[in-house]
Design a protein around this motif. Structure first.
Motif, PDB file in Angstrom:
ATOM      1  N   THR A  70       0.866  -1.179   0.000  1.00 31.73           N
ATOM      2  CA  THR A  70       0.000   0.000   0.000  1.00 31.73           C
ATOM      3  C   THR A  70       0.898   1.223   0.000  1.00 31.73           C
ATOM      4  O   THR A  70       0.939   1.989   0.955  1.00 31.73           O
ATOM      5  N   ALA A  71       1.648   1.390  -1.082  1.00 31.16           N
ATOM      6  CA  ALA A  71       2.637   2.456  -1.165  1.00 31.16           C
ATOM      7  C   ALA A  71       2.002   3.813  -1.466  1.00 31.16           C
ATOM      8  O   ALA A  71       2.696   4.815  -1.494  1.00 31.16           O
ATOM      9  N   PHE A  72       0.725   3.874  -1.703  1.00 32.41           N
ATOM     10  CA  PHE A  72       0.072   5.129  -2.071  1.00 32.41           C
ATOM     11  C   PHE A  72      -0.474   5.843  -0.835  1.00 32.41           C
ATOM     12  O   PHE A  72      -0.763   5.207   0.175  1.00 32.41           O
ATOM     13  N   PRO A  73      -0.658   7.153  -0.930  1.00 28.80           N
ATOM     14  CA  PRO A  73      -1.144   7.888   0.242  1.00 28.80           C
ATOM     15  C   PRO A  73      -2.658   7.790   0.414  1.00 28.80           C
ATOM     16  O   PRO A  73      -3.273   8.681   0.979  1.00 28.80           O
ATOM     17  N   PHE A  74      -3.264   6.751  -0.097  1.00 33.20           N
ATOM     18  CA  PHE A  74      -4.713   6.548   0.063  1.00 33.20           C
ATOM     19  C   PHE A  74      -4.982   5.056   0.090  1.00 33.20           C
ATOM     20  O   PHE A  74      -4.166   4.253  -0.383  1.00 33.20           O
ATOM     21  N   GLU A  75      -6.111   4.703   0.642  1.00 34.38           N
ATOM     22  CA  GLU A  75      -6.540   3.306   0.672  1.00 34.38           C
ATOM     23  C   GLU A  75      -7.311   3.035  -0.610  1.00 34.38           C
ATOM     24  O   GLU A  75      -8.357   3.655  -0.855  1.00 34.38           O
ATOM     25  N   PRO A  76      -6.815   2.133  -1.467  1.00 34.11           N
ATOM     26  CA  PRO A  76      -7.499   1.891  -2.742  1.00 34.11           C
ATOM     27  C   PRO A  76      -8.952   1.485  -2.528  1.00 34.11           C
ATOM     28  O   PRO A  76      -9.293   0.855  -1.523  1.00 34.11           O
ATOM     29  N   ILE A  77      -9.804   1.872  -3.466  1.00 34.67           N
ATOM     30  CA  ILE A  77     -11.243   1.582  -3.333  1.00 34.67           C
ATOM     31  C   ILE A  77     -11.635   0.427  -4.246  1.00 34.67           C
ATOM     32  O   ILE A  77     -10.918   0.090  -5.189  1.00 34.67           O
ATOM     33  N   GLY A  78     -12.797  -0.147  -3.967  1.00 35.68           N
ATOM     34  CA  GLY A  78     -13.333  -1.219  -4.793  1.00 35.68           C
ATOM     35  C   GLY A  78     -14.040  -0.663  -6.017  1.00 35.68           C
ATOM     36  O   GLY A  78     -14.110   0.551  -6.226  1.00 35.68           O
ATOM     37  N   ILE A  79     -14.585  -1.566  -6.821  1.00 33.76           N
ATOM     38  CA  ILE A  79     -15.329  -1.122  -7.999  1.00 33.76           C
ATOM     39  C   ILE A  79     -16.682  -0.575  -7.568  1.00 33.76           C
ATOM     40  O   ILE A  79     -17.108  -0.768  -6.427  1.00 33.76           O
ATOM     41  N   ALA A  80     -17.352   0.117  -8.488  1.00 33.85           N
ATOM     42  CA  ALA A  80     -18.727   0.557  -8.260  1.00 33.85           C
ATOM     43  C   ALA A  80     -19.514   0.296  -9.534  1.00 33.85           C
ATOM     44  O   ALA A  80     -18.950   0.252 -10.642  1.00 33.85           O
ATOM     45  N   THR A  81     -20.822   0.110  -9.382  1.00 32.82           N
ATOM     46  CA  THR A  81     -21.696  -0.098 -10.544  1.00 32.82           C
ATOM     47  C   THR A  81     -22.921   0.810 -10.432  1.00 32.82           C
ATOM     48  O   THR A  81     -23.964   0.528 -11.003  1.00 32.82           O
ATOM     49  N   ASP A  82     -22.766   1.914  -9.684  1.00 31.49           N
ATOM     50  CA  ASP A  82     -23.919   2.780  -9.419  1.00 31.49           C
ATOM     51  C   ASP A  82     -23.792   4.115 -10.171  1.00 31.49           C
ATOM     52  O   ASP A  82     -22.867   4.321 -10.956  1.00 31.49           O
ATOM     53  N   PHE A  83     -24.704   5.011  -9.901  1.00 32.67           N
ATOM     54  CA  PHE A  83     -24.704   6.326 -10.552  1.00 32.67           C
ATOM     55  C   PHE A  83     -24.154   7.372  -9.590  1.00 32.67           C
ATOM     56  O   PHE A  83     -24.801   8.364  -9.278  1.00 32.67           O
ATOM     57  N   ASP A  84     -22.952   7.133  -9.107  1.00 38.78           N
ATOM     58  CA  ASP A  84     -22.360   8.085  -8.178  1.00 38.78           C
ATOM     59  C   ASP A  84     -20.847   8.125  -8.392  1.00 38.78           C
ATOM     60  O   ASP A  84     -20.291   7.312  -9.129  1.00 38.78           O
TER      61      ASP A  84
END
Ligand code: FEO
Ligand code: CA
Ligand code: CA
Ligand code: CA
Length: 626
Positions: A70-84
């Motif tokens: 996790t070398a990035f300054p953020f926690e990676p997110i999962g996929i999304a399938t919504d309208f947001d």
């Protein structure tokens, strides 16, 4: 196919319509071959043997070394399938400007959720389908120059018209919602917003008066009835990616200009019209109400589009300049760097299946504070040739190498590139140069025709080093290092930074390179920008069905790649239907401005029409975002 069907096609579907693939039965066999082990061995071998000579940049070992990192300054997110829109924990976002929002107080209330933008003030609002953008500091203010690539006629015109304009006024509405916006933005305490009535606010459209420079300016090919000198073209259109010059101007890139022309009667179908997909069957019906778009009346008008156009955002009265020295093709973006000796280098991709990558090198040199005259009008255009041994060279396009006159080389750059044996590529989208070292990256978004059919000029497209997969639906990012770490050099070495794919569906090269995992997979890389810390931000414009070979990829997304380690992590997802395109940062780097193009549903308002928008993304702890 009638026009009402044509406007429903994506640009690459329109290319396919103009230049159809082989019969379906034959194509089915090719697909079958491509996804069989036997079929992709050629690609694996070319890729494997090359990777062996590339040392630390070796793709394949990169991802393995980083498993679980996790070398990035953020926690990676999962996929999304919504309208947001989704961003990592600890980050927030807000809409800055939407299609139809006013730039001037006279245009307030111009947009209605039912009817869209009223034609009378359509050149005073933020355009549709936001794309490439850059931020400029002018007199201590923050200005964003941003492209509006195209319009969706069906959401802009009354429903009964089914997307085809019924009057000159409706054509003008569609034209005004494309082009470029220059807008001042400011954070007045509640996040960034547009400064209404800023003296810098400006719309540049199909109608804006421009000039041309370079060897093709004034040539017979660019003369029209309205401009017999061939020096004063009107307008810029289908502005896709962009670039920022080292001297603080905006470079807007004209991409799929070909579809705006039609013919009311006879016209000559030249080889170059065929190569560029120009024909009498206009997609949008502009030619019915505006002779400029009618090939029967103005056969040279298409030669006045497909250029890189320079705009000075600091001067709202300035006349944009079309730089013919940078060549005419379906320009994605223009990434400017400098050669070791101070010459200006501009890397550019031509986004169509089997087309080429280019670079321009100026004759003159430049340093901070010096005049810029001639830097984008006096130089040499090159096209890329990649060898399977991970070397490559830039081939100069000159009268000597092509047998063509210089204005023909520039206007028919694709034909010149074919003559010197350029490498056919899997749709070159954005090019980004690493500010930390001499290397650059090009997103090769996808190419279902790789190994299936020639490009529109008849160049064969067998699998090759940087384009190693037949029927490539996922895309890859190629990276090159110029010889001697000098962007002015003719030679380079290359590797693949990432080959996108789906490792949960495929156990072969279609599963992607080793730095692609179930947790970060994506398809169709497109936009790219380096941030100030040397990380590569990657935006996608791909299949968001989340089904079949795209299962598990979800909506389009923005990821961050580490050029040193090969690690890639998902940062953001956008609404179903949208692509992510355009990225720039506030002067203090605390806000990233991101474009959300052609969203589905009724995003972001939750009711009414979908509205392409620029959003602001920031860290809630107030730290920089890249
Ligand atoms: Fe307009 Fe190639 O993207
Ligand atoms: Ca793009
Ligand atoms: Ca697109
Ligand atoms: Ca794209």
């Amino acid at each position: 196919m009638d026009k009402k069907t044509l406007i429903d096609l994506t640009w690459d579907e329109f290319d396919e319509h103009r230049d159809p693939r082989p019969a379906e039965s034959e194509f089915d066999k090719v697909v079958e071959r491509a996804i069989s082990r036997r079929g992709f061995m050629g690609g694996v071998l070319a890729f494997g043997s090359g990777a062996a000579v590339f040392g630390s940049g070796l793709l394949g070992s990169a991802g393995k070394a980083l498993a679980g990192s996790t070398a990035f300054p953020f926690e990676p997110i999962g996929i999304a399938t919504d309208f947001d829109v989704h961003v990592p924990s600890g980050y927030a976002w807000k809409t800055v400007v939407r299609w139809g929002d006013p730039l001037f107080s006279d245009a307030e209330g111009a947009y209605s959720p039912d009817t869209g933008v009223s034609p009378a003030i359509s050149d005073m609002v933020f355009g549709e389908n936001t794309d490439g953008m850059s931020l400029f500091e002018v007199d201590g203010r923050e200005l964003i120059a941003v492209n509006s690539e195209y319009v969706n006629p069906k959401i802009n015109l009354p429903a009964a018209s089914e997307g085809m304009p019924q009057s000159a006024e409706e054509v003008m509405l569609l034209k005004n919602l494309q082009g470029v916006t220059v807008m001042e933005v400011a954070d007045k305490g509640d996040g960034y917003e547009v400064v209404i009535d800023s003296p810098y606010n400006r719309r540049i459209t199909h109608e804006t008066q421009m000039t041309m420079d370079g060897p093709a300016a004034g040539s017979d090919l660019v003369k029209t009835n309205a401009d017999p000198e061939g020096m004063s073209p009107k307008g810029t259109m289908n502005n896709c990616g962009s670039g920022k010059s080292l001297w603080g101007t905006y470079l807007t890139c004209e991409e799929n200009f070909n579809g705006y022309f039609g013919a009311s009667g006879d016209y000559e179908v030249t080889d170059d019209f065929e190569r560029y997909g120009i024909g009498g069957e206009g997609r949008y019906g502009y030619e019915t109400f505006d002779a400029r778009y009618d090939l029967s009346q103005e056969p040279n008008e298409p030669y006045r589009h497909g250029w890189v156009t320079e705009i000075d955002p600091s001067d709202p009265q300035s006349t944009p300049v079309k730089h013919t020295s940078l060549g005419r093709f379906k320009h994605e973006n223009a990434e400017m760097v400098q050669a070791a000796d101070g010459r200006i280098v501009v890397y550019m991709g031509d986004d169509e299946r089997g087309e080429f990558m280019y670079k321009y090198v100026s004759n003159g040199t430049w340093a901070e504070g010096q005049p810029t005259d001639g830097l984008l009008s006096d130089g040499t255009l090159y096209v890329a040739k990649f060898n399977d041994d991970q070397t490559g060279e830039w081939l100069a396009l000159t009268p000597e190498t092509t047998g063509m006159a210089i204005e023909e080389i520039l206007i028919h750059a694709r034909i010149a590139g074919s003559k010197v044996g350029a490498t056919t590529m899997d749709r070159p989208e954005w090019i980004a140069a690493n500010p930390m070292k001499a290397e650059a990256y090009c997103a090769l978004t996808n190419n279902k025709n790789r190994g299936v059919k020639p490009n529109a000029g008849g160049d064969e497209t067998p699998v090759n080093g940087p384009n190693p997969r037949e029927t490539n639906n996922f895309g890859q990012i190629v990276r090159w290092v110029p010889a001697g770490d000098d962007h002015g050099a003719d030679a380079f070495s290359w590797d693949l930074f990432v080959m996108a794919g789906n490792p949960t569906v495929y156990g072969n090269v279609y599963g992607g390179s080793d730095n692609v995992t179930e947790g970060n997979m994506f398809n169709s890389p497109d936009g790219m920008q380096f941030d100030s810390t040397g990380l590569l931000w990657i935006q996608t414009d791909g299949d968001d069905s989340n089904e079949g070979e795209f299962a598990g990829m979800g909506n389009n997304q923005m990821l961050v790649g580490n050029p040193e380690t090969g690690e890639i992590a998902r940062f953001m997802t956008v609404p179903t239907g949208a692509e992510v395109t355009g990225l720039c940062w506030s002067l203090d780097r605390k806000v990233a401005f991101v474009g959300v193009q052609h969203p589905g549903g009724s995003w972001p308002d939750g009711a009414g029409k979908p509205r392409s928008s620029v959003i602001a993304v920031w860290r809630e702890d107030g730290q920089p975002v890249g």
